[in-house]
Design a protein around this motif. Structure first.
Motif, mmCIF file in Angstrom:
data_model
loop_
_atom_site.group_PDB
_atom_site.id
_atom_site.type_symbol
_atom_site.label_atom_id
_atom_site.label_comp_id
_atom_site.label_asym_id
_atom_site.label_seq_id
_atom_site.Cartn_x
_atom_site.Cartn_y
_atom_site.Cartn_z
ATOM 1 N N SER A 1 43.242 49.304 36.859
ATOM 2 C CA SER A 1 42.904 50.674 37.343
ATOM 3 C C SER A 1 42.963 50.540 38.962
ATOM 4 O O SER A 1 42.579 49.534 39.404
ATOM 5 C CB SER A 1 41.775 51.183 36.933
ATOM 6 O OG SER A 1 40.672 50.238 37.230
ATOM 7 N N GLU A 2 43.230 51.843 39.477
ATOM 8 C CA GLU A 2 42.983 51.788 40.944
ATOM 9 C C GLU A 2 41.579 51.422 41.442
ATOM 10 O O GLU A 2 41.594 50.722 42.562
ATOM 11 C CB GLU A 2 43.151 53.040 41.559
ATOM 12 C CG GLU A 2 44.864 53.592 41.246
ATOM 13 C CD GLU A 2 44.927 55.131 41.748
ATOM 14 O OE1 GLU A 2 44.026 55.832 41.821
ATOM 15 O OE2 GLU A 2 46.236 55.285 42.196
ATOM 16 N N SER A 3 40.732 51.796 40.795
ATOM 17 C CA SER A 3 39.320 51.251 41.233
ATOM 18 C C SER A 3 38.891 49.607 40.830
ATOM 19 O O SER A 3 37.779 49.364 41.146
ATOM 20 C CB SER A 3 38.160 51.975 40.481
ATOM 21 O OG SER A 3 38.123 51.811 39.325
ATOM 22 N N ALA A 4 39.711 48.884 39.961
ATOM 23 C CA ALA A 4 39.643 47.528 39.759
ATOM 24 C C ALA A 4 39.478 46.678 40.952
ATOM 25 O O ALA A 4 40.047 46.864 41.969
ATOM 26 C CB ALA A 4 40.361 47.089 38.849
ATOM 27 N N ARG A 5 38.304 45.588 41.061
ATOM 28 C CA ARG A 5 38.363 44.826 42.016
ATOM 29 C C ARG A 5 38.073 43.445 41.164
ATOM 30 O O ARG A 5 37.437 43.398 40.211
ATOM 31 C CB ARG A 5 36.837 44.864 42.924
ATOM 32 C CG ARG A 5 37.046 46.377 43.571
ATOM 33 C CD ARG A 5 38.053 46.454 44.540
ATOM 34 N NE ARG A 5 37.942 47.466 45.559
ATOM 35 C CZ ARG A 5 38.637 48.611 45.098
ATOM 36 N NH1 ARG A 5 39.464 48.745 43.996
ATOM 37 N NH2 ARG A 5 38.975 49.572 46.015
ATOM 38 N N LEU A 6 38.886 42.379 41.535
ATOM 39 C CA LEU A 6 39.112 41.219 40.908
ATOM 40 C C LEU A 6 38.520 40.183 41.715
ATOM 41 O O LEU A 6 38.646 40.179 43.191
ATOM 42 C CB LEU A 6 40.447 40.800 40.461
ATOM 43 C CG LEU A 6 41.123 41.783 39.540
ATOM 44 C CD1 LEU A 6 41.490 43.160 40.221
ATOM 45 C CD2 LEU A 6 42.266 41.232 38.863
ATOM 46 N N ILE B 1 39.140 41.187 45.376
ATOM 47 C CA ILE B 1 40.695 41.551 45.665
ATOM 48 C C ILE B 1 40.849 42.942 45.156
ATOM 49 O O ILE B 1 40.638 43.454 43.890
ATOM 50 C CB ILE B 1 41.562 40.496 44.950
ATOM 51 C CG1 ILE B 1 40.995 39.120 45.216
ATOM 52 C CG2 ILE B 1 42.727 40.743 45.190
ATOM 53 C CD1 ILE B 1 41.707 38.120 44.021
ATOM 54 N N PRO B 2 41.197 43.870 46.084
ATOM 55 C CA PRO B 2 41.387 45.440 45.543
ATOM 56 C C PRO B 2 42.841 45.241 44.694
ATOM 57 O O PRO B 2 43.336 44.384 44.780
ATOM 58 C CB PRO B 2 41.565 46.078 47.025
ATOM 59 C CG PRO B 2 41.213 45.037 47.967
ATOM 60 C CD PRO B 2 41.401 43.627 47.670
ATOM 61 N N SER B 3 42.820 46.199 43.863
ATOM 62 C CA SER B 3 43.838 46.400 42.957
ATOM 63 C C SER B 3 45.118 46.652 43.386
ATOM 64 O O SER B 3 46.073 45.927 42.994
ATOM 65 C CB SER B 3 43.761 47.682 42.018
ATOM 66 O OG SER B 3 43.521 48.962 42.869
#
Length: 259
Positions: free
Chosen positions: A125-130, A168-170
């Motif tokens: 998703s756009e809001s995902a952060r890894l 890490i931003p999506s």
């Protein structure tokens, strides 16, 4: 089978597993791990399910391992007040499963990220952060991530992300190849099911052989060895009902009906 920490449903030929500890950002513990694996194994034996989507409830995908497990081990206690559940290794479960798509609907930290790497497709998703956050909590990477990550994103990126432990931003994850697609938050699950449906419509045996061949050969440097594996598999596929159906459908100018 009834579960306590996951939700499961079937949409057409796609099985959907949802980690259901939203108040803990779906932090992983032995019971949830056991329930996920049990559902995957069950669907592997179910001909009506052709592919699997794995996601999380609430605003996070998986915040990593439940910190309570580490505190219990530090204090010499048994985590979760139970004996550890013995399972096959995670990467072997995924390698032997029907195609698995990880729908990363929010934060995916540590174990929450490394578990997705053996999956066949990763959608965020756009809001995902890894994050490979291990060094920031005094730990080191696991779940074969030091094998899979360099093949997905290269040695340099892997070392940078693992040594920094940064978020890490999506959009960056997409750019470097850590995920395959990025979608709006409210459509990531539907897009994952849509892709899984497209995959699940293909013949089951052929899908399993694609996974086997790729996992077995993507680090094989001996081309002759790769060819000696691909050749007999291809010949077997030519004799299959699925191939016959594809040829018939071509002559009749229609889509093949494999399942």
């Amino acid at each position: 089978m009834s579960y306590e920490l996951i939700l499961s449903e079937v949409r057409g030929r796609v099985g959907v597993i949802t980690m259901n500890r939203p108040d803990k950002l779906n932090a992983m513990n032995p019971q949830m791990n056991h329930e996920i694996i049990s559902q995957i194994v069950e669907w592997n034996e179910d001909d009506s399910v052709g592919a699997i989507v794995w996601t999380g409830a609430g605003r996070g995908f998986c915040a990593g391992a439940d910190i309570g497990r580490f505190e219990a081990r530090r204090d010499g206690q048994a985590a979760d007040n139970a004996q550890p559940l013995v399972e096959d290794s995670w990467h072997e479960v995924i390698r032997n499963a029907k195609p698995v798509i990880a729908a990363i609907n929010g934060v995916a930290i540590g174990e929450g990220l490394t578990r997705t790497l053996p999956c066949d497709v990763r959608i965020a998703s756009e809001s995902a952060r890894l994050s490979f956050r291990f060094v920031r909590v005094g730990l080191t990477p696991e779940f074969a991530s030091t094998h899979y990550a360099p093949h997905l994103i290269g040695l340099g990126r892997t070392l940078e992300y693992m040594l920094r432990g940064n978020l890490i931003p999506s959009d960056e994850a997409l750019r470097v190849g850590l995920v395959n697609y990025v979608y709006h938050d409210d459509e990531v699950l539907d897009k994952a099911v849509e892709l899984a449906t497209e995959i699940a419509d293909n013949p089951v045996w052929q899908l399993s052989q694609v996974k086997r061949l790729v996992h077995q050969n993507y680090i094989e440097h001996d081309v002759e060895s790769v060819l000696s594996d691909e050749g007999p598999t291809f010949q077997t596929a030519m004799k299959s009902d699925a191939h016959k159906e594809a040829l018939t459908a071509f002559r009749e100018k229609r889509l093949p009906r494999f399942n």
